[in-house]
Design an enzyme around this catalytic site. Structure first.
Site, short mmCIF file in Angstrom:
data_model
loop_
_atom_site.label_atom_id
_atom_site.label_comp_id
_atom_site.label_asym_id
_atom_site.label_seq_id
_atom_site.Cartn_x
_atom_site.Cartn_y
_atom_site.Cartn_z
NE ARG A 40 37.16 35.58 34.42
CZ ARG A 40 37.29 35.95 35.70
NH1 ARG A 40 38.44 36.44 36.13
NH2 ARG A 40 36.28 35.81 36.54
N PRO A 62 41.52 43.40 45.94
CG PRO A 62 39.71 44.57 45.05
CD PRO A 62 41.21 44.62 45.17
NE ARG A 68 37.27 36.30 43.53
CZ ARG A 68 38.03 37.16 42.89
NH1 ARG A 68 39.33 37.18 43.10
NH2 ARG A 68 37.50 37.99 42.05
CG ASN A 77 45.94 40.18 40.62
OD1 ASN A 77 45.07 40.91 40.15
ND2 ASN A 77 45.84 38.86 40.62
CD GLU A 103 47.13 45.15 34.38
OE1 GLU A 103 47.61 45.97 33.57
OE2 GLU A 103 45.94 44.80 34.36
#
Ligand code: DQA
Length: 147
Positions: free
Chosen positions: A110, A10, A18, A74, A101
């Site tokens: 993050r 998504p 983005r 991903n 992955e």
């Protein structure tokens, strides 16, 4: 040429628009073109797809199992909480197929919620933090594991 599914979860259809400070200015179309080119250099036919739909992504993993295809995945935000996606990924590696992955950013650097991957423990391996190059490295890992 061996086919490899390169699956994107998504919001990755919004690349370029983005959070460009995190994900860069290039689009999903740019990523698709780069991945196809790197794949061809490695003898891989990269089938690049993106969906915002968890069920569709799970269906593609089932397809990889049935067609015996390696996967670069991903999972985007599904990474952090989708046990359904984790169970589908486990079927890929459980069938003896490679599943890498990948992440554009480094989720470990993050927010705290990104530091957990539900998929990582059932992946063959994980590559994160190198932007588009993460996919190139993942394709190299797939090519290196071909029988
Ligand atoms: C991402 C990292 C995830 O935490 C985030 O939800 C994404 C993209 C990445 O490629 O860096 O959508 O998977």
């Amino acid at each position: 040429m061996t086919r490899v599914l390169v699956l994107n979860g998504p919001n990755l259809g919004r690349l370029g628009v983005r959070e460009p400070d995190v994900y860069g200015a290039a689009s999903l179309a740019d990523l698709t073109e780069a991945v196809r080119g790197w794949g061809a250099e490695l003898g891989l036919e990269a089938d690049v797809r993106q969906t915002d739909d968890e069920a569709e992504l799970i269906g593609w993993l089932h397809e990889a199992v049935d067609a015996r295809l390696p996967v670069v995945l991903n999972p985007a935000a599904f990474t952090h909480y989708s046990y359904a996606l984790r169970d589908a990924a486990a079927q890929v590696t459980g069938a003896g197929l490679v599943l890498v992955e990948v992440h554009l950013s480094n989720p470990l650097a993050r927010e705290a919620f990104r530091r957990h991957s539900a998929v990582g423990p059932v992946a063959t391996g994980t590559i994160a933090g190198f932007g588009f190059e993460s996919y190139h490295l993942a394709l190299r890992a797939v090519a290196a594991r071909l029988p």
